[in-house]
Design an enzyme around this catalytic site. Structure first.
Site, PDB file in Angstrom:
ATOM      1  N   TYR A 182       0.835  -1.202   0.000  1.00 21.31           N
ATOM      2  CA  TYR A 182       0.000   0.000   0.000  1.00 21.31           C
ATOM      3  C   TYR A 182       0.870   1.252   0.000  1.00 21.31           C
ATOM      4  O   TYR A 182       1.972   1.262   0.563  1.00 21.31           O
ATOM      5  CB  TYR A 182      -0.879   0.054   1.249  1.00 21.31           C
ATOM      6  CG  TYR A 182      -1.879  -1.056   1.398  1.00 21.31           C
ATOM      7  CD1 TYR A 182      -3.167  -0.940   0.872  1.00 21.31           C
ATOM      8  CD2 TYR A 182      -1.562  -2.229   2.091  1.00 21.31           C
ATOM      9  CE1 TYR A 182      -4.102  -1.954   1.019  1.00 21.31           C
ATOM     10  CE2 TYR A 182      -2.491  -3.245   2.239  1.00 21.31           C
ATOM     11  CZ  TYR A 182      -3.760  -3.101   1.706  1.00 21.31           C
ATOM     12  OH  TYR A 182      -4.682  -4.111   1.861  1.00 21.31           O
ATOM     13  N   ARG A 190      -5.646   1.795   8.180  1.00 25.36           N
ATOM     14  CA  ARG A 190      -6.269   2.842   9.025  1.00 25.36           C
ATOM     15  C   ARG A 190      -5.833   2.688  10.473  1.00 25.36           C
ATOM     16  O   ARG A 190      -5.545   3.675  11.164  1.00 25.36           O
ATOM     17  CB  ARG A 190      -7.793   2.744   8.951  1.00 25.36           C
ATOM     18  CG  ARG A 190      -8.392   3.163   7.637  1.00 25.36           C
ATOM     19  CD  ARG A 190      -9.897   3.037   7.662  1.00 25.36           C
ATOM     20  NE  ARG A 190     -10.358   1.662   7.630  1.00 25.36           N
ATOM     21  CZ  ARG A 190     -11.348   1.171   8.370  1.00 25.36           C
ATOM     22  NH1 ARG A 190     -11.968   1.928   9.248  1.00 25.36           N
ATOM     23  NH2 ARG A 190     -11.725  -0.081   8.249  1.00 25.36           N
TER      24      ARG A 190
END
Length: 245
Positions: A76, A182
């Site tokens: 990511y 997150r």
């Protein structure tokens, strides 16, 4: 394409699409192409609506490979705002608290990120698909109910600072299945003696599949519609049950 025996279709999921939206687009295009009413299609790994990037969709018998596909290592690129938190740890909810950032330097960030390399325990976000007594955590959280989730063991193979400013950092993360970026943003904020939340996320790799291997979202339906279609050797024998695949 042989949708019945199974195809793996990789999409560069755009901002705003849910994982189900990707499945729905592929299934709808296949239904029109094969002129059937039902067809089995599934995705290998959820990607939040506020995230973009690699989304793997499997068709027909290839849905049996979903567990294998989603077990692959993920990469990511994440943008993390410093000095503020939100209940969802991203932009789904509004800022609920602010924190000082004057003490945060590039060196502090680089040193802090090193602590997240390797096996770590992570508490999933309350706004997540984790189940609590059969209910999705995000359903409970959105109703304002208290959500308590147990920490999970995962592995961060690589974590790298790409960009730094006093208010925002951009990082590259290579991690195991089940990692919530997150929640990683939340934990980085705490470790920095401040707060943090995710403002942008792009999945660039799942296993051996890179973003360069993915179809642009606006071409998915037309590519399926235009592709030559093949069928397995036993298609005629099973043609009456194809709608169940």
């Amino acid at each position: 394409m042989d949708f019945v025996s199974g195809e793996i279709i990789c999409i560069d999921k755009p901002l705003g699409w849910t994982s189900f939206d990707a499945v729905k687009r592929v299934r709808g295009a296949i239904l029109r192409r094969l002129k059937v009413k039902k067809f089995k299609v599934g995705h290998a790994g959820t990607l939040d609506p506020l995230a973009t990037g690699v989304m793997i969709v499997a068709t027909g018998r290839a849905t049996r490979r979903i567990e294998e596909l989603q077990a692959g290592v993920k990469e990511y690129i994440a943008t993390v705002a410093l000095g503020a938190t939100t209940p969802s740890f991203d932009l789904e909810t509004q800022i609920d608290a602010t924190y000082p950032t004057a003490h945060i330097t590039r060196k502090l960030v680089e040193d802090t990120l090193k602590a997240f390399h390797g096996p770590i325990e992570q508490i999933p976000p309350a706004y997540s698909a984790c189940k609590i007594e059969g209910q999705r955590a995000y359903d409970l959280a959105r109703k304002g109910e208290s959500v308590e989730l147990k920490p999970k063991l995962l592995v961060i193979d690589e974590i790298e600072l790409l960009e730094y400013s006093p208010s925002e950092i951009k990082i590259r993360v290579v991690c195991s299945k089940g990692t919530y970026i997150r929640a990683l943003a939340r934990d980085i904020g705490v470790a920095l003696g401040s707060g943090a939340h995710l403002t942008a996320l792009r999945r660039t790799r799942v296993g051996d599949i890179n973003i360069a291997d993915c179809l642009p979202p606006d071409r998915v339906a037309s590519i399926i519609a235009e592709a030559p279609v093949e069928f397995p050797d036993d298609y005629l024998q099973q043609s009456n049950t194809i709608s169940q695949l």
